[in-house]
Design a protein around this motif. Structure first.
Motif, PDB file in Angstrom:
ATOM      1  N   ARG A  71       1.010  -1.204   0.027  1.00  0.00           N
ATOM      2  CA  ARG A  71      -0.012  -0.131  -0.101  1.00  0.00           C
ATOM      3  C   ARG A  71       0.819   1.399   0.038  1.00  0.00           C
ATOM      4  O   ARG A  71       0.542   2.208  -0.687  1.00  0.00           O
ATOM      5  N   ASP A  72       1.908   1.342   0.817  1.00  0.00           N
ATOM      6  CA  ASP A  72       2.786   2.338   0.946  1.00  0.00           C
ATOM      7  C   ASP A  72       3.438   2.701  -0.664  1.00  0.00           C
ATOM      8  O   ASP A  72       3.563   3.850  -0.933  1.00  0.00           O
ATOM      9  N   MET A  73       4.035   1.618  -0.881  1.00  0.00           N
ATOM     10  CA  MET A  73       4.588   1.847  -2.255  1.00  0.00           C
ATOM     11  C   MET A  73       3.898   2.119  -3.516  1.00  0.00           C
ATOM     12  O   MET A  73       4.071   2.891  -4.222  1.00  0.00           O
ATOM     13  N   ARG A  74       2.697   1.571  -3.354  1.00  0.00           N
ATOM     14  CA  ARG A  74       1.643   1.880  -4.469  1.00  0.00           C
ATOM     15  C   ARG A  74       1.169   3.604  -4.374  1.00  0.00           C
ATOM     16  O   ARG A  74       0.988   4.097  -5.516  1.00  0.00           O
ATOM     17  N   SER A  75       0.998   3.741  -3.058  1.00  0.00           N
ATOM     18  CA  SER A  75       0.625   5.102  -2.994  1.00  0.00           C
ATOM     19  C   SER A  75       1.350   6.271  -3.463  1.00  0.00           C
ATOM     20  O   SER A  75       1.417   7.326  -3.927  1.00  0.00           O
ATOM     21  N   ALA A  76       2.732   5.662  -3.176  1.00  0.00           N
ATOM     22  CA  ALA A  76       3.974   6.638  -3.345  1.00  0.00           C
ATOM     23  C   ALA A  76       3.866   6.888  -5.102  1.00  0.00           C
ATOM     24  O   ALA A  76       4.222   7.875  -5.342  1.00  0.00           O
ATOM     25  N   LEU A  77       3.923   5.693  -5.523  1.00  0.00           N
ATOM     26  CA  LEU A  77       3.941   5.651  -7.199  1.00  0.00           C
ATOM     27  C   LEU A  77       2.501   6.434  -7.542  1.00  0.00           C
ATOM     28  O   LEU A  77       2.876   7.093  -8.659  1.00  0.00           O
ATOM     29  N   ASP A  78       1.669   6.483  -7.152  1.00  0.00           N
ATOM     30  CA  ASP A  78       0.454   7.267  -7.462  1.00  0.00           C
ATOM     31  C   ASP A  78       0.602   8.760  -7.322  1.00  0.00           C
ATOM     32  O   ASP A  78       0.119   9.622  -8.317  1.00  0.00           O
ATOM     33  N   ALA A  79       1.214   8.924  -6.050  1.00  0.00           N
ATOM     34  CA  ALA A  79       1.537  10.355  -5.948  1.00  0.00           C
ATOM     35  C   ALA A  79       2.596  10.948  -6.810  1.00  0.00           C
ATOM     36  O   ALA A  79       2.337  12.120  -7.191  1.00  0.00           O
ATOM     37  N   PHE A  80       3.610  10.117  -7.259  1.00  0.00           N
ATOM     38  CA  PHE A  80       4.701  10.385  -8.320  1.00  0.00           C
ATOM     39  C   PHE A  80       3.918  10.864  -9.806  1.00  0.00           C
ATOM     40  O   PHE A  80       3.950  11.672 -10.303  1.00  0.00           O
ATOM     41  N   HIS A  81       3.141  10.062  -9.927  1.00  0.00           N
ATOM     42  CA  HIS A  81       2.512  10.217 -11.314  1.00  0.00           C
ATOM     43  C   HIS A  81       1.404  11.414 -11.005  1.00  0.00           C
ATOM     44  O   HIS A  81       1.416  11.922 -12.423  1.00  0.00           O
ATOM     45  N   ALA A  82       0.730  11.309 -10.174  1.00  0.00           N
ATOM     46  CA  ALA A  82      -0.114  12.517 -10.000  1.00  0.00           C
ATOM     47  C   ALA A  82       0.641  13.997  -9.982  1.00  0.00           C
ATOM     48  O   ALA A  82       0.166  14.766 -10.820  1.00  0.00           O
ATOM     49  N   ASP A  83       1.834  13.893  -9.560  1.00  0.00           N
ATOM     50  CA  ASP A  83       2.794  15.220  -9.535  1.00  0.00           C
ATOM     51  C   ASP A  83       3.065  15.197 -11.188  1.00  0.00           C
ATOM     52  O   ASP A  83       3.114  16.492 -11.664  1.00  0.00           O
ATOM     53  N   TRP A  84       3.389  14.290 -11.806  1.00  0.00           N
ATOM     54  CA  TRP A  84       3.783  14.305 -13.305  1.00  0.00           C
ATOM     55  C   TRP A  84       2.686  14.865 -14.058  1.00  0.00           C
ATOM     56  O   TRP A  84       2.772  15.849 -14.668  1.00  0.00           O
ATOM     57  N   ARG A  85       1.450  14.289 -13.827  1.00  0.00           N
ATOM     58  CA  ARG A  85       0.347  14.284 -14.624  1.00  0.00           C
ATOM     59  C   ARG A  85       0.114  16.166 -14.310  1.00  0.00           C
ATOM     60  O   ARG A  85      -0.779  16.697 -15.496  1.00  0.00           O
ATOM     61  N   GLU A  86      -0.005  16.688 -13.187  1.00  0.00           N
ATOM     62  CA  GLU A  86      -0.232  17.993 -13.179  1.00  0.00           C
ATOM     63  C   GLU A  86       0.980  19.023 -13.304  1.00  0.00           C
ATOM     64  O   GLU A  86       0.608  20.400 -12.994  1.00  0.00           O
ATOM     65  N   GLY A  87       1.962  18.556 -13.971  1.00  0.00           N
ATOM     66  CA  GLY A  87       2.937  19.395 -14.122  1.00  0.00           C
ATOM     67  C   GLY A  87       3.926  19.733 -13.001  1.00  0.00           C
ATOM     68  O   GLY A  87       4.806  20.707 -13.324  1.00  0.00           O
ATOM     69  N   GLY A  88       3.831  19.089 -11.858  1.00  0.00           N
ATOM     70  CA  GLY A  88       4.709  19.260 -10.944  1.00  0.00           C
ATOM     71  C   GLY A  88       6.092  18.957 -11.027  1.00  0.00           C
ATOM     72  O   GLY A  88       6.936  19.502 -10.375  1.00  0.00           O
ATOM     73  N   LEU A  89       6.453  17.988 -11.948  1.00  0.00           N
ATOM     74  CA  LEU A  89       7.824  17.488 -12.161  1.00  0.00           C
ATOM     75  C   LEU A  89       8.280  17.776 -13.648  1.00  0.00           C
ATOM     76  O   LEU A  89       7.669  17.889 -14.561  1.00  0.00           O
TER      77      LEU A  89
END
Length: 181
Positions: A71-89
């Motif tokens: 759960r922790d790793m999948r949540s971190a992967l989802d947060a990473f992808h959300a930041d990328w999708r929103e242009g934060g990365l």
């Protein structure tokens, strides 16, 4: 007139003699062989009930730790992808795939340097797989799956990390396979 009776002091018995239990046929106090065997049998029966319970308890604790780690790793992967999708990365980083996922699992702990100079980390550390050998490095304890890979592929494409799972054929207490979690 009647005279009052005279009180005669009595002697107290100051010597102590230990009493022997009624069931003992000898004058020595102790435990018989039969009593010892009965006690040993009771302890054996209790131990035979407690050991399997302890084994199931240890296995259940490992399964809970596995659920938490996934759960922790999948949540971190989802947060990473959300930041990328929103242009934060930043889009030109080698640590980010074209699909918006980290190139390797350690990117989540090493962090990404943002445009403003701040470092963004998604995990403090990669959780350990409770069913894997402790001798393996933590990143090798997990099966990685890329974004463009099929769900049942066993070999990682090494482009990005879309999901993690356990590479085990073990069966959980609830009857499901660990690799399906």
């Amino acid at each position: 007139l009647v005279a009052a009776p005279r009180m005669i002091p009595r002697k107290c018995n100051t010597s102590f003699t230990p009493t022997v239990p009624m069931w003992s046929s000898t004058k020595e106090a102790g435990v018989t062989l039969i009593e010892l065997l009965v006690s040993l049998m009771i302890i054996t029966i209790l131990a035979s009930v407690a050991i399997p319970y302890a084994e199931v308890s240890v296995r259940r604790d490992k399964e809970i730790a596995l659920h938490r780690a996934l759960r922790d790793m999948r949540s971190a992967l989802d947060a990473f992808h959300a930041d990328w999708r929103e242009g934060g990365l930043p889009a030109d980083l080698s640590e980010v795939s074209t699909n918006g996922y980290p190139a390797r699992l350690s990117v989540l702990t090493d962090g990404i340097r943002l445009g403003d100079g701040n470092l963004r980390r998604y995990l403090r550390r990669i959780p350990r797989n409770p069913f894997a050998s402790a001798e393996l490095p933590v990143e090798q304890q997990w099966h990685h799956r890329g974004y463009e890979q099929e769900i049942d592929e066993r070999i990682w494409n090494e482009i990005d990390v879309y999901d993690v799972r356990v590479d085990s054929d073990g069966v959980a207490l609830d009857g499901t396979h660990y690799r399906e979690w």
